[in-house]
Design a protein around this motif. Structure first.
Motif, PDB file in Angstrom:
ATOM      1  N   TRP A 101     -20.137   1.098 -32.709  1.00 32.37           N
ATOM      2  CA  TRP A 101     -19.896   2.237 -31.842  1.00 32.37           C
ATOM      3  C   TRP A 101     -20.885   3.339 -32.202  1.00 32.37           C
ATOM      4  CZ3 TRP A 101     -14.624   5.327 -31.715  1.00 32.37           C
ATOM      5  CH2 TRP A 101     -14.667   6.249 -30.653  1.00 32.37           C
TER       6      TRP A 101
ATOM      7  N   SER B  92     -23.762   5.420 -29.654  1.00 28.00           N
ATOM      8  CA  SER B  92     -23.647   6.387 -28.552  1.00 28.00           C
ATOM      9  C   SER B  92     -22.618   5.925 -27.522  1.00 28.00           C
ATOM     10  CB  SER B  92     -25.011   6.592 -27.887  1.00 28.00           C
ATOM     11  OG  SER B  92     -25.570   5.346 -27.485  1.00 28.00           O
ATOM     12  N   ASN B  93     -22.616   4.628 -27.213  1.00 27.25           N
ATOM     13  CA  ASN B  93     -21.683   4.084 -26.223  1.00 27.25           C
ATOM     14  C   ASN B  93     -20.616   3.232 -26.909  1.00 27.25           C
ATOM     15  OD1 ASN B  93     -23.156   5.176 -23.992  1.00 27.25           O
ATOM     16  ND2 ASN B  93     -24.623   3.475 -24.185  1.00 27.25           N
TER      17      ASN B  93
END
Length: 385
Positions: free
Chosen positions: A81, A83-84
């Motif tokens: 996990w 940035s997205n």
């Protein structure tokens, strides 16, 4: 309410403020469909600690060293996990897993070691230190071990649970005396680095030191206790089991203390077996019940029929002028050494067949708790030969 998390730039968080920020990440995971059978990788920078504790509410976060390469990461089969938020992958772990720790593979192939609810709430090292070190909200420690190391995570968790203050310093090795810590958790290598600070340690505020990761040899133990003006509480443990032994008082040099009452330990062919788990560590218990670690089963060097333990050679090198060292090999003895060795003294302290082929270096790269993968060094040596 006093802050428990303090950054050197002046930013602080009380537990209530910390939880509020962590809850934002927990809600993101719930909205994405995560449950207690899912794992998600979280990079171990201190800024991600809110994400880490938010994820612990919903699933099992696996703490990832941010320097890990894609090749190394592939061993663990985990989505990170960054940035997205990745799509949830179900049934990766048992519902009682709180957090996952990446094993470096020094004992076997790289794998994820789960910390269960039982370990996190009752039997973990942080609970053990809280009890034996009498840690309260009045205590202070520093970020001398990264979060991706099990003991690094547990040190932070200890502060979270007790309200003790966790200081995040830009350069903890240099500036740590300025914040007047009251307890330190780390390996002998960590203590050695802290002792090299250029800031005078005058207040002598440290009252509890718990050592992990390697035995405290006599000369260094004496020097460390004089520097910190504090008795070290030496211990032995592994991620899969937790704390195995502790040495309070009386103390015996080079030992890791007495085996805890809830631990079943036996020695088979010199290997330490704990609760049926083969640790890969070699050792013995003396007539007074003190446990000694003498080496690693897979690290034994066999030279001309002689069995040589790297730990014993390292101890002598440190006695002969090394500031840091690591000994390794398969059928010959090799050492990386920081500092200068007095070879004349070395020859009087160790058998001739144990004297290593020394390569002098400026620094020895280590992983969490001061550990290094001897097998990797040996494999590299064999490839060169």
């Amino acid at each position: 309410m006093k802050p428990f998390l303090v950054f050197e730039n002046g930013t602080t968080y009380t537990k209530e403020q910390f939880d509020k920020k962590a809850d934002v990440y927990a809600e993101q995971l719930r909205s994405a469909g995560y449950d207690k059978t899912c794992r998600v990788g979280v990079y171990s920078s201190i800024e991600n600690v809110f994400k880490l504790f938010g994820a612990m509410q919903v699933c099992s976060p696996v703490i990832i060293d941010h320097t890990m390469t894609d090749t190394e990461l592939a061993f663990y089969d985990i989505d990170v996990w960054s940035s997205n938020l990745p799509k949830p992958r179900f049934n990766q772990c048992q519902p009682d897993e709180v957090v996952g720790i990446c094993s470096s593979g020094s004992t076997e192939k790289p794998h994820i070691v789960p910390l269960t609810e039982e370990q996190y709430n009752k039997t973990g090292l942080d609970i053990n230190i809280q009890i034996h070190g009498k840690i309260t909200e009045n205590d202070i420690t520093i970020n001398c071990i990264p979060l991706w190391v099990c003991i690094g995570f547990q040190t932070f968790a200890l502060c979270y649970k007790t309200g003790a203050t966790y200081y995040v310093l830009d350069d903890p090795w240099t500036s740590w005396p300025n914040v007047n810590p009251t307890f330190i958790i780390g390996s002998p290598n960590v203590l050695n680095k802290l002792m090299q600070t250029t800031v005078p340690y005058e207040n002598k505020t440290i009252r509890h030191i718990r050592t992990v990761g390697a035995p405290m040899y006599k000369d260094f133990k004496i020097r460390a206790q004089e520097f910190f003006n504090c008795i070290t509480t030496d211990s032995y443990g592994i991620n899969e089991i937790g704390t195995i032994s502790i040495m309070h008082s009386p103390q015996k040099y080079n030992s890791v203390g007495h085996v805890l009452d809830n631990i079943h330990l036996e020695i088979k062919d010199k290997e330490i077996i704990v609760n049926g788990f083969a640790t890969g560590d070699l050792g013995h218990i003396d007539e007074d019940g003190f446990l000694f670690i003498t080496g690693r089963k897979k690290e034994v060097i066999i030279k001309g029929g002689w069995k040589i333990m790297p730990y014993e050679v390292e101890k002598v090198l440190l006695d002969c002028g090394a500031k840091d060292c690591i000994v390794y090999g398969y059928d010959s003895v090799h050492a990386l050494v920081v500092g200068d060795i007095d070879m004349d003294i070395l020859k009087t302290k160790i058998a001739h067949y144990k004297i290593p082929d020394i390569k002098y270096v400026d620094e020895i790269s280590r992983k969490g708790q001061g550990k290094i993968n001897r097998k990797q060094l040996t494999d590299e040596l064999n490839r060169k030969n």
